[in-house]
Design a protein around this motif. Structure first.
Motif, PDB file in Angstrom:
ATOM      1  N   LEU A 131       0.845  -1.184   0.000  1.00 48.26           N
ATOM      2  CA  LEU A 131       0.000   0.000   0.000  1.00 48.26           C
ATOM      3  C   LEU A 131       0.882   1.235   0.000  1.00 48.26           C
ATOM      4  O   LEU A 131       1.783   1.375   0.831  1.00 48.26           O
ATOM      5  N   GLY A 132       0.625   2.152  -0.917  1.00 46.88           N
ATOM      6  CA  GLY A 132       1.418   3.362  -1.023  1.00 46.88           C
ATOM      7  C   GLY A 132       1.119   4.368   0.066  1.00 46.88           C
ATOM      8  O   GLY A 132       0.262   4.164   0.938  1.00 46.88           O
ATOM      9  N   ASP A 133       1.811   5.485   0.022  1.00 43.99           N
ATOM     10  CA  ASP A 133       1.611   6.563   0.985  1.00 43.99           C
ATOM     11  C   ASP A 133       0.204   7.147   0.846  1.00 43.99           C
ATOM     12  O   ASP A 133      -0.356   7.201  -0.250  1.00 43.99           O
ATOM     13  N   TYR A 134      -0.358   7.590   1.983  1.00 47.45           N
ATOM     14  CA  TYR A 134      -1.628   8.332   2.043  1.00 47.45           C
ATOM     15  C   TYR A 134      -2.843   7.513   1.603  1.00 47.45           C
ATOM     16  O   TYR A 134      -3.910   8.064   1.344  1.00 47.45           O
ATOM     17  N   VAL A 135      -2.714   6.213   1.560  1.00 49.87           N
ATOM     18  CA  VAL A 135      -3.845   5.332   1.250  1.00 49.87           C
ATOM     19  C   VAL A 135      -4.777   5.262   2.461  1.00 49.87           C
ATOM     20  O   VAL A 135      -4.345   5.320   3.605  1.00 49.87           O
ATOM     21  N   HIS A 136      -6.071   5.137   2.206  1.00 53.18           N
ATOM     22  CA  HIS A 136      -7.061   4.912   3.265  1.00 53.18           C
ATOM     23  C   HIS A 136      -7.851   3.660   2.909  1.00 53.18           C
ATOM     24  O   HIS A 136      -8.531   3.625   1.883  1.00 53.18           O
ATOM     25  N   VAL A 137      -7.743   2.634   3.759  1.00 54.44           N
ATOM     26  CA  VAL A 137      -8.549   1.430   3.623  1.00 54.44           C
ATOM     27  C   VAL A 137      -9.661   1.513   4.661  1.00 54.44           C
ATOM     28  O   VAL A 137      -9.415   1.495   5.861  1.00 54.44           O
ATOM     29  N   SER A 138     -10.902   1.638   4.207  1.00 55.76           N
ATOM     30  CA  SER A 138     -12.040   1.898   5.077  1.00 55.76           C
ATOM     31  C   SER A 138     -12.435   0.672   5.901  1.00 55.76           C
ATOM     32  O   SER A 138     -11.986  -0.450   5.627  1.00 55.76           O
ATOM     33  N   PRO A 139     -13.306   0.874   6.903  1.00 52.02           N
ATOM     34  CA  PRO A 139     -13.746  -0.245   7.737  1.00 52.02           C
ATOM     35  C   PRO A 139     -14.292  -1.414   6.933  1.00 52.02           C
ATOM     36  O   PRO A 139     -15.013  -1.232   5.950  1.00 52.02           O
ATOM     37  N   GLN A 140     -13.902  -2.618   7.360  1.00 57.92           N
ATOM     38  CA  GLN A 140     -14.398  -3.890   6.840  1.00 57.92           C
ATOM     39  C   GLN A 140     -14.036  -4.150   5.382  1.00 57.92           C
ATOM     40  O   GLN A 140     -14.558  -5.087   4.777  1.00 57.92           O
ATOM     41  N   ALA A 141     -13.131  -3.374   4.829  1.00 62.23           N
ATOM     42  CA  ALA A 141     -12.631  -3.683   3.486  1.00 62.23           C
ATOM     43  C   ALA A 141     -11.609  -4.814   3.576  1.00 62.23           C
ATOM     44  O   ALA A 141     -10.891  -4.946   4.576  1.00 62.23           O
ATOM     45  N   GLY A 142     -11.544  -5.633   2.523  1.00 69.38           N
ATOM     46  CA  GLY A 142     -10.616  -6.753   2.514  1.00 69.38           C
ATOM     47  C   GLY A 142      -9.784  -6.792   1.250  1.00 69.38           C
ATOM     48  O   GLY A 142     -10.320  -6.694   0.142  1.00 69.38           O
ATOM     49  N   LEU A 143      -8.466  -6.931   1.423  1.00 67.43           N
ATOM     50  CA  LEU A 143      -7.532  -7.053   0.306  1.00 67.43           C
ATOM     51  C   LEU A 143      -6.923  -8.444   0.331  1.00 67.43           C
ATOM     52  O   LEU A 143      -6.351  -8.855   1.353  1.00 67.43           O
ATOM     53  N   GLY A 144      -7.047  -9.186  -0.774  1.00 73.11           N
ATOM     54  CA  GLY A 144      -6.401 -10.475  -0.875  1.00 73.11           C
ATOM     55  C   GLY A 144      -4.891 -10.336  -0.982  1.00 73.11           C
ATOM     56  O   GLY A 144      -4.345  -9.228  -1.012  1.00 73.11           O
ATOM     57  N   GLY A 145      -4.198 -11.452  -1.044  1.00 68.91           N
ATOM     58  CA  GLY A 145      -2.742 -11.430  -1.100  1.00 68.91           C
ATOM     59  C   GLY A 145      -2.212 -10.775  -2.363  1.00 68.91           C
ATOM     60  O   GLY A 145      -2.853 -10.790  -3.416  1.00 68.91           O
ATOM     61  N   ASN A 146      -1.032 -10.163  -2.244  1.00 70.12           N
ATOM     62  CA  ASN A 146      -0.308  -9.581  -3.383  1.00 70.12           C
ATOM     63  C   ASN A 146      -1.075  -8.467  -4.096  1.00 70.12           C
ATOM     64  O   ASN A 146      -0.925  -8.277  -5.307  1.00 70.12           O
ATOM     65  N   VAL A 147      -1.869  -7.730  -3.359  1.00 71.68           N
ATOM     66  CA  VAL A 147      -2.559  -6.564  -3.929  1.00 71.68           C
ATOM     67  C   VAL A 147      -1.663  -5.337  -3.780  1.00 71.68           C
ATOM     68  O   VAL A 147      -1.045  -5.131  -2.733  1.00 71.68           O
ATOM     69  N   THR A 148      -1.589  -4.526  -4.820  1.00 69.93           N
ATOM     70  CA  THR A 148      -0.842  -3.269  -4.784  1.00 69.93           C
ATOM     71  C   THR A 148      -1.825  -2.111  -4.908  1.00 69.93           C
ATOM     72  O   THR A 148      -2.690  -2.114  -5.791  1.00 69.93           O
ATOM     73  N   VAL A 149      -1.679  -1.121  -4.021  1.00 69.30           N
ATOM     74  CA  VAL A 149      -2.556   0.049  -4.029  1.00 69.30           C
ATOM     75  C   VAL A 149      -1.679   1.292  -4.111  1.00 69.30           C
ATOM     76  O   VAL A 149      -0.793   1.494  -3.271  1.00 69.30           O
ATOM     77  N   GLY A 150      -1.911   2.142  -5.107  1.00 65.58           N
ATOM     78  CA  GLY A 150      -1.078   3.315  -5.325  1.00 65.58           C
ATOM     79  C   GLY A 150      -1.359   4.443  -4.348  1.00 65.58           C
ATOM     80  O   GLY A 150      -2.364   4.460  -3.629  1.00 65.58           O
ATOM     81  N   GLU A 151      -0.484   5.421  -4.376  1.00 64.53           N
ATOM     82  CA  GLU A 151      -0.547   6.574  -3.474  1.00 64.53           C
ATOM     83  C   GLU A 151      -1.919   7.228  -3.487  1.00 64.53           C
ATOM     84  O   GLU A 151      -2.516   7.465  -4.535  1.00 64.53           O
ATOM     85  N   GLY A 152      -2.411   7.551  -2.278  1.00 65.82           N
ATOM     86  CA  GLY A 152      -3.590   8.374  -2.130  1.00 65.82           C
ATOM     87  C   GLY A 152      -4.917   7.733  -2.463  1.00 65.82           C
ATOM     88  O   GLY A 152      -5.961   8.400  -2.406  1.00 65.82           O
ATOM     89  N   THR A 153      -4.930   6.463  -2.777  1.00 61.94           N
ATOM     90  CA  THR A 153      -6.176   5.800  -3.144  1.00 61.94           C
ATOM     91  C   THR A 153      -7.033   5.525  -1.917  1.00 61.94           C
ATOM     92  O   THR A 153      -6.530   5.213  -0.846  1.00 61.94           O
ATOM     93  N   HIS A 154      -8.347   5.638  -2.086  1.00 67.93           N
ATOM     94  CA  HIS A 154      -9.309   5.373  -1.022  1.00 67.93           C
ATOM     95  C   HIS A 154     -10.062   4.092  -1.355  1.00 67.93           C
ATOM     96  O   HIS A 154     -10.738   4.010  -2.378  1.00 67.93           O
ATOM     97  N   ILE A 155      -9.936   3.106  -0.467  1.00 71.98           N
ATOM     98  CA  ILE A 155     -10.641   1.835  -0.601  1.00 71.98           C
ATOM     99  C   ILE A 155     -11.886   1.915   0.273  1.00 71.98           C
ATOM    100  O   ILE A 155     -11.799   2.025   1.491  1.00 71.98           O
ATOM    101  N   GLY A 156     -13.076   1.858  -0.322  1.00 67.39           N
ATOM    102  CA  GLY A 156     -14.316   2.159   0.379  1.00 67.39           C
ATOM    103  C   GLY A 156     -14.779   1.090   1.352  1.00 67.39           C
ATOM    104  O   GLY A 156     -14.312  -0.057   1.360  1.00 67.39           O
ATOM    105  N   LEU A 157     -15.727   1.476   2.164  1.00 70.14           N
ATOM    106  CA  LEU A 157     -16.309   0.658   3.216  1.00 70.14           C
ATOM    107  C   LEU A 157     -16.799  -0.682   2.671  1.00 70.14           C
ATOM    108  O   LEU A 157     -17.574  -0.743   1.725  1.00 70.14           O
ATOM    109  N   GLY A 158     -16.288  -1.772   3.255  1.00 67.91           N
ATOM    110  CA  GLY A 158     -16.774  -3.098   2.922  1.00 67.91           C
ATOM    111  C   GLY A 158     -16.438  -3.595   1.537  1.00 67.91           C
ATOM    112  O   GLY A 158     -17.001  -4.595   1.079  1.00 67.91           O
ATOM    113  N   SER A 159     -15.524  -2.958   0.848  1.00 70.08           N
ATOM    114  CA  SER A 159     -15.156  -3.412  -0.496  1.00 70.08           C
ATOM    115  C   SER A 159     -14.231  -4.625  -0.420  1.00 70.08           C
ATOM    116  O   SER A 159     -13.595  -4.893   0.606  1.00 70.08           O
ATOM    117  N   SER A 160     -14.165  -5.371  -1.522  1.00 67.78           N
ATOM    118  CA  SER A 160     -13.354  -6.588  -1.589  1.00 67.78           C
ATOM    119  C   SER A 160     -12.473  -6.541  -2.830  1.00 67.78           C
ATOM    120  O   SER A 160     -12.965  -6.251  -3.927  1.00 67.78           O
TER     121      SER A 160
END
Length: 206
Positions: A131-160
């Protein structure tokens, strides 16, 4: 620990810090009419903080990723991290400074979390995620293995997000979205399966 920001997000961070037996050194906020927050005096705004304090341990308690970046870039000596005692963080995971890990979040083996990120309540970050800098992973969101998330991205509530996915920088993943394909920079994605509905402005144009 100094807390920059005095809104709802800051309430959670103050409790994390206190439960970790750290001392609240100061609260700072841009609202000139705010003189007290959760029993602590508000000492001034961010400019006052930078003028008065050697900022070596601070948490930017602001949910907006762009604002956290703007302020965080000015805190060159910051080493502050806030990790809730109920979270589960692998000993092989890497957590950078300024980041907050909230209650019951899980960060598994060899995951890396950038600076000034937010891993919110009950979020799950599986093995080898980056996960890059300034990322926000919201409550109850789930990321499987080997996921890459770029700078500043917002992962919303309960997303998969299924394993092996790459999500670009400054993207927005809507609440409850299911991501089964890579997502480009600045994309706004909703639904199951996730579909792009528009693009955010470039961060350098905001």
């Amino acid at each position: 620990m100094h807390i920059i920001g005095a809104g709802g997000h800051a309430k959670v961070i103050v409790e994390i810090i206190l439960e970790s037996n750290f001392k609240i050194e100061g609260i700072w906020d841009e609202n000139p009419d705010l003189i007290e927050f959760m029993g602590y005096p508000v000492n001034g705004n961010f400019k006052s903080f930078m003028e008065k304090i050697i900022p070596n341990e601070a948490i930017i308690a602001i949910g907006n990723n762009g604002i956290r970046k703007k302020l965080g870039e000015q805190l060159s000596n910051n080493k502050g991290v806030a990790i809730h005692k109920s979270s589960v963080v692998s000993s092989s995971a890497s957590i950078n400074f300024g980041t907050v890990i909230m209650a019951n979040a899980t960060i598994n083996a060899h995951a890396t979390i950038g600076k000034y990120a937010i891993i919110n309540t009950n979020a799950s970050i599986d093995h080898d995620c980056h996960l890059g800098d300034y990322v926000h992973v919201s409550p109850q969101a789930g990321l499987g293995g080997n996921v890459t998330v770029g700078e500043g991205t917002h992962i919303g509530l309960g997303s998969s997000i299924i394993q092996g996915i790459t999500i670009g920088k400054w993207a927005t993943i809507g609440a409850g979205a299911v991501i089964i394909n890579d997502i480009p920079d600045y994309a706004v994605v909703v639904g199951n399966p996730g579909r792009i509905i528009k693009y955010n402005k470039r961060h350098d144009e905001q």
